[in-house]
Design a protein around this motif. Structure first.
Motif, mmCIF file in Angstrom:
data_model
loop_
_atom_site.group_PDB
_atom_site.id
_atom_site.type_symbol
_atom_site.label_atom_id
_atom_site.label_comp_id
_atom_site.label_asym_id
_atom_site.label_seq_id
_atom_site.Cartn_x
_atom_site.Cartn_y
_atom_site.Cartn_z
ATOM 1 N N LEU A 108 0.827 -1.207 0.000
ATOM 2 C CA LEU A 108 0.000 0.000 0.000
ATOM 3 C C LEU A 108 0.862 1.259 0.000
ATOM 4 O O LEU A 108 0.613 2.196 -0.761
ATOM 5 N N VAL A 109 1.888 1.287 0.816
ATOM 6 C CA VAL A 109 2.785 2.442 0.873
ATOM 7 C C VAL A 109 3.518 2.615 -0.455
ATOM 8 O O VAL A 109 3.629 3.727 -0.979
ATOM 9 N N ARG A 110 3.994 1.507 -1.010
ATOM 10 C CA ARG A 110 4.702 1.593 -2.304
ATOM 11 C C ARG A 110 3.786 2.121 -3.399
ATOM 12 O O ARG A 110 4.202 2.945 -4.223
ATOM 13 N N GLU A 111 2.547 1.663 -3.438
ATOM 14 C CA GLU A 111 1.596 2.135 -4.454
ATOM 15 C C GLU A 111 1.317 3.619 -4.276
ATOM 16 O O GLU A 111 1.231 4.368 -5.243
ATOM 17 N N ASN A 112 1.203 4.050 -3.042
ATOM 18 C CA ASN A 112 0.969 5.460 -2.773
ATOM 19 C C ASN A 112 2.130 6.308 -3.266
ATOM 20 O O ASN A 112 1.928 7.369 -3.854
ATOM 21 N N MET A 113 3.352 5.840 -3.051
ATOM 22 C CA MET A 113 4.537 6.573 -3.517
ATOM 23 C C MET A 113 4.557 6.636 -5.037
ATOM 24 O O MET A 113 4.849 7.669 -5.611
ATOM 25 N N SER A 114 4.225 5.531 -5.669
ATOM 26 C CA SER A 114 4.199 5.479 -7.124
ATOM 27 C C SER A 114 3.151 6.434 -7.682
ATOM 28 O O SER A 114 3.408 7.165 -8.634
#
Length: 70
Positions: free
Chosen positions: A26-32
């Motif tokens: 979830l955090v990685r997707e948000n950063m992307s």
């Protein structure tokens, strides 16, 4: 470290190991998503500069920008 970052660290440390991967995803997707949004805004500003003076362009770009935030 800010209070919010410290809280995040504490909460992550309390997660069971099997819950870490979905939170990390979830955090990685948000950063992307944030990076894509920033790139899109830069592109819109470049287009605005090229189209300056053309009737209706500023209004249309503003509308598109507002929709992306919704």
């Amino acid at each position: 470290m800010s209070a919010m970052r410290e809280e995040l660290h504490l909460l992550v440390d309390q997660l069971p190991e099997d819950r870490v991967p979905p939170v990390l995803a979830l955090v990685r997707e948000n950063m992307s998503s944030s990076r894509r949004r920033e790139k899109a805004l830069v592109a819109l500003e470049r287009i605005r500069g090229r189209m300056r003076g053309v009737t209706g362009v500023d209004e249309e770009l503003d509308r598109l920008r507002e929709e992306s935030r919704g």
